[in-house]
Design a protein around this motif. Sequence first.
Motif, PDB file in Angstrom:
ATOM      1  N   ALA A 111      25.014  20.842  86.530  1.00 35.68           N
ATOM      2  CA  ALA A 111      25.067  21.202  85.120  1.00 35.68           C
ATOM      3  C   ALA A 111      26.128  20.368  84.418  1.00 35.68           C
ATOM      4  O   ALA A 111      27.185  20.074  84.993  1.00 35.68           O
ATOM      5  CB  ALA A 111      25.357  22.690  84.947  1.00 35.68           C
ATOM      6  N   ASN A 112      25.846  20.008  83.201  1.00 35.71           N
ATOM      7  CA  ASN A 112      26.811  19.311  82.347  1.00 35.71           C
ATOM      8  C   ASN A 112      27.006  20.159  81.097  1.00 35.71           C
ATOM      9  O   ASN A 112      26.171  20.138  80.194  1.00 35.71           O
ATOM     10  CB  ASN A 112      26.304  17.919  81.981  1.00 35.71           C
ATOM     11  N   THR A 119      23.233  20.079  79.568  1.00 38.62           N
ATOM     12  CA  THR A 119      21.993  20.115  80.350  1.00 38.62           C
ATOM     13  C   THR A 119      22.236  20.802  81.680  1.00 38.62           C
ATOM     14  O   THR A 119      23.382  20.960  82.128  1.00 38.62           O
ATOM     15  CB  THR A 119      21.466  18.695  80.638  1.00 38.62           C
ATOM     16  N   ASP A 121      20.299  20.623  85.677  1.00 36.08           N
ATOM     17  CA  ASP A 121      19.285  20.002  86.528  1.00 36.08           C
ATOM     18  C   ASP A 121      18.736  21.047  87.486  1.00 36.08           C
ATOM     19  O   ASP A 121      19.503  21.751  88.156  1.00 36.08           O
ATOM     20  CB  ASP A 121      19.883  18.836  87.311  1.00 36.08           C
ATOM     21  N   ALA A 130      17.016  17.478  92.247  1.00 34.84           N
ATOM     22  CA  ALA A 130      16.608  17.886  90.899  1.00 34.84           C
ATOM     23  C   ALA A 130      15.241  17.299  90.554  1.00 34.84           C
ATOM     24  O   ALA A 130      14.960  16.128  90.841  1.00 34.84           O
ATOM     25  CB  ALA A 130      17.635  17.440  89.874  1.00 34.84           C
ATOM     26  N   ARG A 133      15.382  18.065  84.125  1.00 36.73           N
ATOM     27  CA  ARG A 133      16.650  18.272  83.412  1.00 36.73           C
ATOM     28  C   ARG A 133      16.346  19.075  82.152  1.00 36.73           C
ATOM     29  O   ARG A 133      15.525  18.667  81.327  1.00 36.73           O
ATOM     30  CB  ARG A 133      17.295  16.934  83.067  1.00 36.73           C
ATOM     31  N   GLN A 135      17.545  20.839  78.638  1.00 36.37           N
ATOM     32  CA  GLN A 135      18.553  20.824  77.579  1.00 36.37           C
ATOM     33  C   GLN A 135      18.959  22.265  77.239  1.00 36.37           C
ATOM     34  O   GLN A 135      18.104  23.129  77.072  1.00 36.37           O
ATOM     35  CB  GLN A 135      18.006  20.151  76.323  1.00 36.37           C
ATOM     36  N   TYR A 198       8.124  18.925  77.305  1.00 37.89           N
ATOM     37  CA  TYR A 198       8.772  17.635  77.532  1.00 37.89           C
ATOM     38  C   TYR A 198       7.784  16.506  77.282  1.00 37.89           C
ATOM     39  O   TYR A 198       6.564  16.689  77.325  1.00 37.89           O
ATOM     40  CB  TYR A 198       9.345  17.550  78.948  1.00 37.89           C
ATOM     41  N   GLN A 204      13.941   7.371  81.801  1.00 38.47           N
ATOM     42  CA  GLN A 204      14.568   8.659  82.090  1.00 38.47           C
ATOM     43  C   GLN A 204      14.800   8.827  83.576  1.00 38.47           C
ATOM     44  O   GLN A 204      13.938   8.523  84.395  1.00 38.47           O
ATOM     45  CB  GLN A 204      13.689   9.813  81.597  1.00 38.47           C
ATOM     46  N   ASP A 205      15.975   9.335  83.946  1.00 37.35           N
ATOM     47  CA  ASP A 205      16.227   9.677  85.345  1.00 37.35           C
ATOM     48  C   ASP A 205      15.384  10.875  85.746  1.00 37.35           C
ATOM     49  O   ASP A 205      14.807  10.924  86.834  1.00 37.35           O
ATOM     50  CB  ASP A 205      17.711  10.004  85.554  1.00 37.35           C
ATOM     51  N   LEU A 206      15.324  11.861  84.842  1.00 39.57           N
ATOM     52  CA  LEU A 206      14.566  13.083  85.083  1.00 39.57           C
ATOM     53  C   LEU A 206      13.818  13.458  83.809  1.00 39.57           C
ATOM     54  O   LEU A 206      14.280  13.154  82.699  1.00 39.57           O
ATOM     55  CB  LEU A 206      15.510  14.236  85.460  1.00 39.57           C
ATOM     56  N   LEU A 208      13.008  15.364  80.647  1.00 45.33           N
ATOM     57  CA  LEU A 208      13.931  16.117  79.809  1.00 45.33           C
ATOM     58  C   LEU A 208      13.167  17.226  79.087  1.00 45.33           C
ATOM     59  O   LEU A 208      12.381  16.962  78.179  1.00 45.33           O
ATOM     60  CB  LEU A 208      14.604  15.190  78.804  1.00 45.33           C
TER      61      LEU A 208
END
Length: 220
Positions: A111-112, A119, A121, A130, A133, A135, A198, A204-206, A208
């Motif tokens: 988590a961020n 976000t 994950d 993950a 992700r 938001q 989404y 993108q890494d994941l 969103l």
Amino acid sequence: MPNRLTWLTRFTGMMLAALVGLGLSACKILPTPVAQGENNAPAFKPDKMVEDIWASKVIPYLKQKAGPFAEVHALAKTDPAAAGAKYGNPRKQANSPWTFAVRVEGKIIAANTQSRAATMDIDVDGDGKADARVQIGPAMRGTALRDSLDFVQFNDFTNQIDFAQFGKAFNAYADKAVLSKLPREALEGRAAKVIGAYTIEGGQDLPLVTPAEAEIGPKP
């Protein structure tokens, strides 16, 4: 005689100038009022528009349309049109990417929450990695919620600016009604359930996901 004519001409000019000055000093210049909308149309209020349809249309639509994330994403990667027909908005603009309605259920593995664009994950298949992700605001990217709805069309809006503001209003309302109430501390290891949307984007890494509903379980 020429001197007399010259004097009369000057006198007449002075009198006209004085009269014009008096006339201008008696006038008051007023600003032109700004109209609320063309042809007396009501002012555009995207936040109120979203609030009015959120519980009655948006949430029921997403609950009916959304598929399990793993299933939707697997199909979206191999056949975006088929995934869009089943989980997306078939009435989207032809040049727009597909936006998919999904249910994301799994464990939060990262988590961020230090950023305003917070976000989390989520691992949906239990492999410890993950898969999506999510938001959790308050700042959120994109207009996935708006774009997933088949009853919201660009041609229903006056211009591109109004359409964009309407898209942002969905994110703002989701944050106000749902995301601002979520816990922010010690999220790793907790279970999460999300209904949202989404868009597949390059780089993108994941995937969103923007939530319309979200639940976070207790600490393990």
